[in-house]
Design an enzyme around this catalytic site. Structure first.
Site, PDB file in Angstrom:
ATOM      1  N   HIS A 309      38.892  34.010  34.141  1.00 54.74           N
ATOM      2  CA  HIS A 309      37.089  33.676  33.436  1.00 54.74           C
ATOM      3  C   HIS A 309      36.701  32.991  34.269  1.00 54.74           C
ATOM      4  CE1 HIS A 309      34.906  32.755  30.379  1.00 54.74           C
ATOM      5  NE2 HIS A 309      35.060  33.238  30.058  1.00 54.74           N
ATOM      6  N   ASP A 366      39.123  40.138  26.512  1.00 56.26           N
ATOM      7  CA  ASP A 366      38.806  41.526  26.386  1.00 56.26           C
ATOM      8  C   ASP A 366      40.108  41.932  26.281  1.00 56.26           C
ATOM      9  OD1 ASP A 366      36.135  41.931  25.467  1.00 56.26           O
ATOM     10  OD2 ASP A 366      35.042  41.770  27.598  1.00 56.26           O
TER      11      ASP A 366
END
Ligand code: ACO
Length: 431
Positions: A309, A366
């Site tokens: 991320h 996710d």
């Protein structure tokens, strides 16, 4: 003399300098305001991917990537996940405060009474081939709302902005369900006002005219939680896209449609679909090791989808919540999915691998969401559509904040030009 802290930037090559003010928010690092840099020094800044750039001030969401903190309007995501609902969270994002009972009842009533699609929108779907990707249908249908409501919208009018927010949050599940049903040739279902937001959506997805639908309450609860976790995330790629389009004065439907297309990419919201495809490709836990090896190979484009991320360099707090919920949901629904074993093995292998540890690559929001969607019988191509339903609350809250901020300007970055120097046109017979 002003007591504003500044950073002085001196360019010794041309003897020009700039005193750049340091701006502080409520939380987070101070930012160097470079607004006068070009005027003072003749230079632009260069930050591809915006790793060191704050594009706006915002009071909606705060992330501390090092500590794994996510706050919506100051409230920790863990508390909202435990105690709130998606619709209440949407109200919070839009209005800045949690609603009183009366305020929430009014908001829910407004949403409930704006859920229907215009009947002509149904005909619009007929133009798509049956195997069109649902994200393509969603983006086009949401953009087409501009054609139905364009004349009603004055982006400078607060009531019009609020109405657009209600319409978008209300209609998104109806349109999303229509995308799914069109792709499998089922008749569209009208929204049922006696149901709550997520339940209504699940009915529009799965109810057939021939028999009533019995849904496990676990399904609605799990989806509501996923919607809370996906509702907003500061200035991510799709939200920044909504703001950039919004900065031109474009209408909210066009702005949100742009956000949907930005979300679709596998580096962003499309990752949930990509994760499931990756887990299916890996297939069994014994193949995990070779997948990790491939992900580390710089000559191979393969990445571990659902890992890494831009902001979280410790852990993604949403992933922690979803990980816990995955076990619970699969257990309560009685689903025994071998992909969960692959996912757990992959997480374990990556978390102790130096490559992933050194680069601070952790499972993101996710990594697990696809396994839950799959357990709820939501097809893989619909995963990013699920994300879009939830993120609409955040997108429209940012679009409204942008229009409420005085002195806003059109977003217009500059570049480092690397093309040809000035040259003269050459006639075709001389080239
Ligand atoms: N698998 C393998 N290596 C990775 C991964 C991954 N998933 N993610 C990053 N890396 C490596 C890069 O190759 C790079 O290595 P290097 O320093 O040796 O060159 C290093 O880690 C840093 O990666 P960047 O791409 O520079 O990181 P960036 O912040 O630009 O990208 C992103 C973040 C896009 C999320 C990236 O980690 C990625 O592609 N992840 C997989 C896709 C994904 O899960 N996206 C969803 C993000 S969450 C969301 O949007 C909802």
């Amino acid at each position: 003399m002003s007591d504003t802290k500044t950073v002085k930037l001196v360019d010794e090559s041309n003897n020009r300098s700039s005193e750049l003010p340091l701006l502080s928010g409520t939380l987070g690092p101070a930012c160097v305001d470079i607004g006068n840099l070009y005027k003072d020094t003749g230079h632009f800044t260069y930050d591809p991917g915006y790793g060191s750039t704050a594009s706006t001030k915002s009071a909606i969401t705060y992330i501390d990537g090092d500590q794994g903190v996510l706050l919506y309007r100051g409230y920790p995501i863990e508390q909202l996940a435990e105690k709130s609902s998606f619709l209440e969270t949407a109200y919070l994002l839009l209005n800045g405060e949690l609603p009183s009972k009366g305020e929430f009842a009014k908001f829910e009533d407004d949403i409930t009474h704006h859920t229907m699609m215009h009947e002509s929108l149904k005909d619009f779907f007929k133009g798509f081939h049956h195997d069109a990707h649902p994200m393509a249908m969603l983006a086009a249908s949401v953009a087409s709302l501009s054609a139905f409501y364009h004349d009603d919208i004055d982006v400078d009018n607060a009531d019009d902005r609020k109405l657009a927010a209600i319409r978008l949050i209300a209609k998104m599940p109806t349109i999303a369900a229509a995308c799914f049903r069109y792709s499998i040739g089922w008749p569209f279902r009208y929204p049922r006002n006696n149901l709550e937001y997520v339940d209504r959506f699940l009915h529009m997805m799965f109810e057939v005219p021939s028999e009533p639908l019995t849904l496990s309450p676990v399904a609605a609860k799990a989806l509501d939680l996923l919607f809370i976790l996906h509702a907003d995330h500061e200035q991510n790629a799709s939200t920044s896209t909504v703001r950039l389009v919004g900065s031109t004065g474009a209408n909210p439907y066009a702005s949100i449609a742009a956000g949907i297309t930005a979300l679709w990419g596998p580096a962003h919201g499309g990752a949930n679909e990509a994760v499931l495809k990756m887990l299916e490709e890996i297939g069994t836990a014994d193949k995990v090791e070779s997948a990790v090896k491939r992900a580390k190979d710089k000559n191979d484009n393969f990445r571990l989808m659902g890992f890494g991320h831009r902001v979280y360099k410790n852990f993604d707090p949403r992933a922690k919540i979803i990980r816990e919920m995955t076990h619970k949901v699969l257990g309560e629904l009685g689903v025994n999915d071998p992909l969960l074993e692959v996912a757990l093995k992959l997480e374990e292998a990556a978390l102790k691998d130096d490559y992933f540890v050194e680069r601070k690559l952790y499972p993101n929001v996710d990594f697990y969401s696809g396994i839950i969607y799959k357990a709820l019988n939501i097809p893989t191509e619909m995963f990013t559509v699920m994300f879009a339903i939830a993120r609409t609350a955040g997108w429209i809250a940012h679009w409204i904040e942008q229009h409420e901020t005085p002195g806003a300007r059109i977003g217009r970055p500059r570049q480092i030009y690397t093309g040809a120097d000035v040259r003269n046109y050459v006639a075709a017979d001389k080239r």
